[in-house]
Design a protein around this motif. Structure first.
Motif, PDB file in Angstrom:
ATOM      1  N   ASP A  30      -1.937   8.101 -17.879  1.00 59.07           N
ATOM      2  CA  ASP A  30      -2.847   9.029 -18.543  1.00 59.07           C
ATOM      3  C   ASP A  30      -2.430  10.465 -18.195  1.00 59.07           C
ATOM      4  OD1 ASP A  30      -4.849  10.589 -19.514  1.00 59.07           O
ATOM      5  OD2 ASP A  30      -6.493   9.404 -18.664  1.00 59.07           O
ATOM      6  N   PRO A  31      -1.757  11.162 -19.108  1.00 59.74           N
ATOM      7  CA  PRO A  31      -1.284  12.512 -18.771  1.00 59.74           C
ATOM      8  C   PRO A  31      -2.419  13.513 -18.580  1.00 59.74           C
ATOM      9  CG  PRO A  31      -0.800  11.980 -21.064  1.00 59.74           C
ATOM     10  CD  PRO A  31      -1.351  10.740 -20.444  1.00 59.74           C
ATOM     11  N   ARG A  32      -3.627  13.182 -19.041  1.00 60.31           N
ATOM     12  CA  ARG A  32      -4.762  14.106 -18.824  1.00 60.31           C
ATOM     13  C   ARG A  32      -5.386  13.885 -17.454  1.00 60.31           C
ATOM     14  NH1 ARG A  32      -5.218  13.146 -24.333  1.00 60.31           N
ATOM     15  NH2 ARG A  32      -4.760  15.025 -25.528  1.00 60.31           N
ATOM     16  N   ARG A  33      -5.252  12.688 -16.911  1.00 57.18           N
ATOM     17  CA  ARG A  33      -5.735  12.401 -15.537  1.00 57.18           C
ATOM     18  C   ARG A  33      -4.642  11.616 -14.812  1.00 57.18           C
ATOM     19  NH1 ARG A  33     -10.216  11.696 -18.364  1.00 57.18           N
ATOM     20  NH2 ARG A  33      -9.726   9.501 -18.635  1.00 57.18           N
ATOM     21  N   PRO A  34      -3.519  12.289 -14.546  1.00 53.12           N
ATOM     22  CA  PRO A  34      -2.375  11.563 -13.954  1.00 53.12           C
ATOM     23  C   PRO A  34      -2.637  11.179 -12.495  1.00 53.12           C
ATOM     24  CG  PRO A  34      -1.909  13.910 -14.055  1.00 53.12           C
ATOM     25  CD  PRO A  34      -3.246  13.722 -14.728  1.00 53.12           C
ATOM     26  N   ALA A  35      -1.868  10.221 -12.029  1.00 57.20           N
ATOM     27  CA  ALA A  35      -2.005   9.785 -10.626  1.00 57.20           C
ATOM     28  C   ALA A  35      -1.615  10.918  -9.678  1.00 57.20           C
ATOM     29  CB  ALA A  35      -1.119   8.572 -10.385  1.00 57.20           C
ATOM     30  N   GLY A  36      -0.777  11.841 -10.148  1.00 59.97           N
ATOM     31  CA  GLY A  36      -0.341  12.952  -9.282  1.00 59.97           C
ATOM     32  C   GLY A  36       0.991  12.635  -8.645  1.00 59.97           C
ATOM     33  N   PRO A  37       1.746  13.718  -8.311  1.00 63.42           N
ATOM     34  CA  PRO A  37       3.115  13.520  -7.829  1.00 63.42           C
ATOM     35  C   PRO A  37       3.212  12.679  -6.568  1.00 63.42           C
ATOM     36  CG  PRO A  37       2.540  15.874  -7.920  1.00 63.42           C
ATOM     37  CD  PRO A  37       1.367  15.115  -8.459  1.00 63.42           C
ATOM     38  N   ALA A  38       2.254  12.818  -5.646  1.00 61.70           N
ATOM     39  CA  ALA A  38       2.386  12.097  -4.368  1.00 61.70           C
ATOM     40  C   ALA A  38       2.463  10.587  -4.607  1.00 61.70           C
ATOM     41  CB  ALA A  38       1.212  12.429  -3.453  1.00 61.70           C
ATOM     42  N   VAL A  39       1.747  10.101  -5.610  1.00 58.45           N
ATOM     43  CA  VAL A  39       1.774   8.663  -5.911  1.00 58.45           C
ATOM     44  C   VAL A  39       2.888   8.351  -6.912  1.00 58.45           C
ATOM     45  CG1 VAL A  39       0.470   6.758  -6.933  1.00 58.45           C
ATOM     46  CG2 VAL A  39      -0.661   8.350  -5.387  1.00 58.45           C
ATOM     47  N   ALA A  40       2.979   9.161  -7.976  1.00 55.06           N
ATOM     48  CA  ALA A  40       3.946   8.858  -9.051  1.00 55.06           C
ATOM     49  C   ALA A  40       5.378   8.833  -8.517  1.00 55.06           C
ATOM     50  CB  ALA A  40       3.814   9.880 -10.172  1.00 55.06           C
ATOM     51  N   ARG A  41       5.687   9.764  -7.591  1.00 51.60           N
ATOM     52  CA  ARG A  41       7.083   9.868  -7.109  1.00 51.60           C
ATOM     53  C   ARG A  41       7.487   8.694  -6.221  1.00 51.60           C
ATOM     54  NH1 ARG A  41       7.690  15.687  -7.870  1.00 51.60           N
ATOM     55  NH2 ARG A  41       6.904  15.762 -10.002  1.00 51.60           N
ATOM     56  N   LEU A  42       6.522   7.870  -5.816  1.00 56.70           N
ATOM     57  CA  LEU A  42       6.885   6.742  -4.952  1.00 56.70           C
ATOM     58  C   LEU A  42       7.833   5.780  -5.662  1.00 56.70           C
ATOM     59  CD1 LEU A  42       3.521   5.949  -3.115  1.00 56.70           C
ATOM     60  CD2 LEU A  42       5.504   7.205  -2.253  1.00 56.70           C
ATOM     61  N   VAL A  43       7.851   5.804  -7.005  1.00 56.52           N
ATOM     62  CA  VAL A  43       8.800   4.907  -7.692  1.00 56.52           C
ATOM     63  C   VAL A  43      10.248   5.366  -7.448  1.00 56.52           C
ATOM     64  CG1 VAL A  43       7.203   4.135  -9.489  1.00 56.52           C
ATOM     65  CG2 VAL A  43       8.646   6.121  -9.928  1.00 56.52           C
ATOM     66  N   PHE A  44      10.411   6.572  -6.920  1.00 54.70           N
ATOM     67  CA  PHE A  44      11.752   7.068  -6.587  1.00 54.70           C
ATOM     68  C   PHE A  44      12.023   6.968  -5.082  1.00 54.70           C
ATOM     69  CE2 PHE A  44      10.807   9.337 -10.588  1.00 54.70           C
ATOM     70  CZ  PHE A  44      11.917   8.946 -11.335  1.00 54.70           C
ATOM     71  N   GLY A  45      11.221   6.192  -4.365  1.00 57.13           N
ATOM     72  CA  GLY A  45      11.409   6.065  -2.928  1.00 57.13           C
ATOM     73  C   GLY A  45      10.758   7.233  -2.197  1.00 57.13           C
ATOM     74  N   ALA A  46      11.158   7.445  -0.935  1.00 57.11           N
ATOM     75  CA  ALA A  46      10.592   8.532  -0.127  1.00 57.11           C
ATOM     76  C   ALA A  46      11.539   8.795   1.031  1.00 57.11           C
ATOM     77  CB  ALA A  46       9.214   8.129   0.404  1.00 57.11           C
ATOM     78  N   GLY A  75       0.828  -1.220   0.000  1.00 63.13           N
ATOM     79  CA  GLY A  75       0.000   0.000   0.000  1.00 63.13           C
ATOM     80  C   GLY A  75       0.854   1.257   0.000  1.00 63.13           C
ATOM     81  N   PRO A  76       0.374   2.338  -0.644  1.00 66.07           N
ATOM     82  CA  PRO A  76       1.187   3.565  -0.733  1.00 66.07           C
ATOM     83  C   PRO A  76       1.509   4.174   0.627  1.00 66.07           C
ATOM     84  CG  PRO A  76      -1.036   3.917  -1.634  1.00 66.07           C
ATOM     85  CD  PRO A  76      -0.893   2.454  -1.369  1.00 66.07           C
ATOM     86  N   ASP A  77       0.521   4.194   1.549  1.00 62.52           N
ATOM     87  CA  ASP A  77       0.791   4.834   2.840  1.00 62.52           C
ATOM     88  C   ASP A  77       1.775   4.011   3.659  1.00 62.52           C
ATOM     89  OD1 ASP A  77      -0.907   6.838   2.139  1.00 62.52           O
ATOM     90  OD2 ASP A  77      -2.662   5.893   3.067  1.00 62.52           O
ATOM     91  N   ALA A  78       1.596   2.696   3.622  1.00 60.85           N
ATOM     92  CA  ALA A  78       2.489   1.814   4.385  1.00 60.85           C
ATOM     93  C   ALA A  78       3.912   1.894   3.812  1.00 60.85           C
ATOM     94  CB  ALA A  78       1.972   0.382   4.329  1.00 60.85           C
ATOM     95  N   TYR A  79       4.015   1.950   2.499  1.00 61.57           N
ATOM     96  CA  TYR A  79       5.322   2.044   1.811  1.00 61.57           C
ATOM     97  C   TYR A  79       6.037   3.333   2.240  1.00 61.57           C
ATOM     98  CZ  TYR A  79       8.244   2.791  -2.463  1.00 61.57           C
ATOM     99  OH  TYR A  79       9.254   3.044  -3.369  1.00 61.57           O
ATOM    100  N   ARG A  80       5.278   4.442   2.220  1.00 61.65           N
ATOM    101  CA  ARG A  80       5.859   5.741   2.604  1.00 61.65           C
ATOM    102  C   ARG A  80       6.268   5.717   4.075  1.00 61.65           C
ATOM    103  NH1 ARG A  80       1.724   8.525   1.142  1.00 61.65           N
ATOM    104  NH2 ARG A  80       2.122   8.825  -1.059  1.00 61.65           N
ATOM    105  N   GLU A  81       5.394   5.139   4.898  1.00 63.44           N
ATOM    106  CA  GLU A  81       5.669   5.066   6.339  1.00 63.44           C
ATOM    107  C   GLU A  81       6.962   4.275   6.594  1.00 63.44           C
ATOM    108  OE1 GLU A  81       2.298   3.344   8.266  1.00 63.44           O
ATOM    109  OE2 GLU A  81       3.025   3.845  10.287  1.00 63.44           O
ATOM    110  N   ALA A  82       7.150   3.166   5.883  1.00 66.60           N
ATOM    111  CA  ALA A  82       8.340   2.333   6.099  1.00 66.60           C
ATOM    112  C   ALA A  82       9.608   3.110   5.744  1.00 66.60           C
ATOM    113  CB  ALA A  82       8.247   1.067   5.256  1.00 66.60           C
ATOM    114  N   LEU A  83       9.531   3.952   4.722  1.00 65.83           N
ATOM    115  CA  LEU A  83      10.736   4.678   4.292  1.00 65.83           C
ATOM    116  C   LEU A  83      10.971   5.963   5.077  1.00 65.83           C
ATOM    117  CD1 LEU A  83      10.466   4.190   0.414  1.00 65.83           C
ATOM    118  CD2 LEU A  83      12.280   3.310   1.891  1.00 65.83           C
TER     119      LEU A  83
END
Ligand code: HEM
Length: 369
Positions: free
Chosen positions: A296-312, A47-55
């Motif tokens: 979808d660049p017209r309805r992107p996931a947004g930076p908070a989610v997209a940037r998770l591929v670069f860690g946190a 999950g995104p929140d758990a992933y961010r929390e771990a890092l």
């Protein structure tokens, strides 16, 4: 864009996982229904929140066996530590050094280097020829690394040594008995890389080279293949949509899909208790919704989610800005040719899931233009 075209793109892209690590990715897919799942002393974090929390919140043991930090330290045989395995002041000092070269002004300077390289390397497409994007990504990342760290070195030799160092290091850290030959191969490749890059802070340079080359060589060809297979070249040709498309493609391809870490102390992740010494497999690919949300660049996931591929957090990728700008420029340079994928072969031995060769040629619309 129709969901059928994205389905075609997904089908090709899945091959890089299924050919290299079928069991691991099968397990991750089977367990992704819950944000966090415990299997013995290992937590699978999806999950995104758990992933961010771990890092960002959980103390991590950055030198524990089986983590990226330990692999970096072993390959470099360096007692001092190099970014991935560092903490505190030393880590902050090395990061500050990188922030200058990889900040907005630094990336702008590097664009001036790679843009002519792109024009030259893509010219065969205009004559009906083919271009291997893996080869191009190697030269591109090698040239960037040389400009940043080892002026005068040969970009292809640097890229080759960085890829070999990472692949051998991954082989030497596979579960099971120790593999002295793979360990020696990793150390040899890293020594070669350090020699190529010259006298600067060798260990740090080699570390940055490995991080930059392997992610770029995995990410660029996969992103271009997705763009071609899903027919996204109109969006790539649009200067306003292109950077967002690049972010979206980096999100769905999640070049570094799995971050292996170890907890240094007791805590919790996504409501699940963690004990010091527990192993964490942080699944960047699932945290960034790569498996269920098409780009979808017209309805992107947004930076908070997209940037998770670069860690946190404090170790988040310092090369993210560079990677995003570079992919946007590659897409912009390719767009006039409307390329299609001619051939693709998975690299089963690479450190990150990716292609060994990914050849494109101009599509009908591009050739006619
Ligand atoms: C698509 C391209 C890339 C992806 C997906 C990527 C992903 C990542 C991830 C997931 C991490 C670990 C972050 C964490 O632990 O929170 C990382 C760290 C790092 N990356 Fe990247 N990266 C990319 C490109 C680059 C490039 C181009 C460079 C250098 C020019 C670079 C240099 C580094 C370094 C030095 C670290 C270690 C940072 C630290 O531990 O403080 N990366 N990257």
């Amino acid at each position: 864009m129709s969901s059928t075209s994205h389905a075609r793109a997904r089908l090709r892209d899945r091959r890089v996982y299924l050919r290299s690590h079928p069991l691991l990715f099968g397990l991750l897919a089977a367990t992704r229904g819950r944000a966090v799942r415990r299997l013995g002393r290992t937590l699978l974090v999806h999950g995104p929140d758990a992933y961010r929390e771990a890092l960002t919140r959980l103390p991590l043991d950055r030198t524990a066996a089986g983590t990226t930090g330990a692999a970096a330290r072993a390959a470099l045989r360096d007692g001092e530590g190099v970014l991935f395995d560092q903490e505190g002041g030393g880590h902050r000092a090395d990061r500050r050094g990188l922030a200058g070269t990889l900040g907005a002004a630094g990336v702008e300077e590097l664009r001036a280097l790679w843009q002519p390289l792109l024009v030259r390397r893509l010219a065969p497409l205009a004559r009906g020829g083919e271009v291997d994007l893996v080869d191009l990504a190697r030269e591109l990342s090698g040239a960037v690394v040389c400009a940043l760290l080892g002026p005068g070195a040969d970009p292809r030799a640097v890229a080759g040594a960085a890829a070999e160092a990472a692949a051998a290091s991954v082989r030497s850290h596979l579960p099971g008995p120790r593999r002295p030959r793979a360990e020696a191969a990793a150390a040899r490749a890293t020594d070669r890389l350090r020699l190529l890059l010259g006298p600067a802070d060798e260990a740090l340079s080699a570390m940055v080279a490995v991080a930059a080359v392997n992610t770029t060589v995995a990410a660029l060809p996969r992103a271009v293949a997705w763009c071609a297979d899903a027919g996204l070249w109109d969006q790539a040709a649009d200067a306003a949509l292109r950077p967002v498309l690049a972010d979206e493609l980096l999100r769905v391809t999640a070049a570094s899909p799995l971050l292996p870490r170890v907890a240094a102390a007791d805590g919790a992740v996504g409501g699940c208790p963690v004990r010091g010494g527990d192993r964490l497999l942080l699944v960047a690919r699932h945290a960034a919704a790569a498996h269920r949300r098409d780009p979808d660049p017209r309805r992107p996931a947004g930076p908070a989610v997209a940037r998770l591929v670069f860690g946190a957090g404090p170790h988040a990728c310092p090369g993210a800005r560079l990677a995003r700008a570079q992919l946007a420029d590659v897409l912009g340079a390719l767009a006039p040719y409307r390329p299609v994928v001619a051939r693709a072969r998975v690299d089963r031995g690479a450190a990150l899931p990716g292609w060994r060769a990914l050849t494109v040629r101009a599509g009908a619309a591009g050739a006619a233009a």
